[in-house]
Design a protein around this motif. Structure first.
Motif, PDB file in Angstrom:
ATOM      1  N   LEU A  14       0.825  -1.207   0.000  1.00 15.50           N
ATOM      2  CA  LEU A  14       0.000   0.000   0.000  1.00 15.50           C
ATOM      3  C   LEU A  14       0.862   1.263   0.000  1.00 15.50           C
ATOM      4  O   LEU A  14       0.570   2.219  -0.722  1.00 15.50           O
ATOM      5  N   ILE A  15       1.918   1.245   0.775  1.00 14.59           N
ATOM      6  CA  ILE A  15       2.801   2.419   0.852  1.00 14.59           C
ATOM      7  C   ILE A  15       3.483   2.675  -0.487  1.00 14.59           C
ATOM      8  O   ILE A  15       3.586   3.818  -0.932  1.00 14.59           O
ATOM      9  N   VAL A  16       3.932   1.611  -1.139  1.00 11.35           N
ATOM     10  CA  VAL A  16       4.625   1.755  -2.419  1.00 11.35           C
ATOM     11  C   VAL A  16       3.689   2.287  -3.502  1.00 11.35           C
ATOM     12  O   VAL A  16       4.100   3.072  -4.355  1.00 11.35           O
ATOM     13  N   THR A  17       2.431   1.890  -3.473  1.00 12.65           N
ATOM     14  CA  THR A  17       1.496   2.336  -4.510  1.00 12.65           C
ATOM     15  C   THR A  17       0.755   3.624  -4.147  1.00 12.65           C
ATOM     16  O   THR A  17       0.109   4.212  -5.011  1.00 12.65           O
ATOM     17  N   LEU A  18       0.861   4.086  -2.916  1.00  7.44           N
ATOM     18  CA  LEU A  18       0.181   5.311  -2.508  1.00  7.44           C
ATOM     19  C   LEU A  18       0.554   6.526  -3.359  1.00  7.44           C
ATOM     20  O   LEU A  18      -0.324   7.333  -3.690  1.00  7.44           O
ATOM     21  N   LEU A  91      -5.637  -1.838  -8.930  1.00  6.30           N
ATOM     22  CA  LEU A  91      -6.477  -0.728  -9.401  1.00  6.30           C
ATOM     23  C   LEU A  91      -5.702   0.588  -9.423  1.00  6.30           C
ATOM     24  O   LEU A  91      -5.842   1.378 -10.363  1.00  6.30           O
ATOM     25  N   LEU A  92      -4.886   0.814  -8.404  1.00 10.31           N
ATOM     26  CA  LEU A  92      -4.060   2.020  -8.391  1.00 10.31           C
ATOM     27  C   LEU A  92      -3.126   2.050  -9.599  1.00 10.31           C
ATOM     28  O   LEU A  92      -2.974   3.082 -10.255  1.00 10.31           O
ATOM     29  N   THR A  93      -2.524   0.929  -9.896  1.00 14.82           N
ATOM     30  CA  THR A  93      -1.616   0.850 -11.045  1.00 14.82           C
ATOM     31  C   THR A  93      -2.367   1.079 -12.345  1.00 14.82           C
ATOM     32  O   THR A  93      -1.933   1.865 -13.198  1.00 14.82           O
ATOM     33  N   LEU A  94      -3.495   0.417 -12.514  1.00 13.23           N
ATOM     34  CA  LEU A  94      -4.301   0.583 -13.723  1.00 13.23           C
ATOM     35  C   LEU A  94      -4.730   2.031 -13.902  1.00 13.23           C
ATOM     36  O   LEU A  94      -4.587   2.603 -14.992  1.00 13.23           O
TER      37      LEU A  94
END
Length: 113
Positions: A14-18, A91-94
């Motif tokens: 979560l931290i990496v994709t935030l 979803l964050l990446t997409l």
């Protein structure tokens, strides 16, 4: 410390994709209703599948790597966290890729126009 490795890994995901939300503007966390609707079907399916696999002995959970909180059916909290965190990161990446591609497209149109 081993007991918290898995939850630590989920927190790290979560931290990496935030930054995808905060910097790129992926707008996943800012739409909680949409996020919940996107997560619910897969979450429900995987919980049922996981419970069935656990009940039949297909797999289980090593007590050394879990905090010990189990839900009815024997599912550990780490498994439920996984079913939420991994799709959110996806979803964050997409959405980040969509946002970046839209910006590139907009700049391309501006240059042509």
């Amino acid at each position: 410390m081993d007991r918290f490795q898995y939850l630590g890994l989920m927190a790290a995901c979560l931290i990496v994709t935030l930054p995808l939300e905060l910097v790129v503007g992926a707008r996943v966390w800012r739409r909680p209703r949409r996020l919940a609707l996107a997560l619910a079907p897969a979450f429900a399916l995987f919980v049922v599948w996981d419970l069935a696999a656990s009940a039949t002995g297909t797999w289980g959970f090593d007590e050394r790597y879990t905090v010990g909180l189990r839900f009815p059916g024997g599912m550990v909290v780490e498994e439920l966290v996984f079913f939420l965190v991994v799709p959110i990161c996806g979803l964050l990446t997409l959405e980040a890729v969509r946002t970046i591609l839209a910006r590139i497209q907009d700049r391309s149109v501006e240059r042509k126009g």
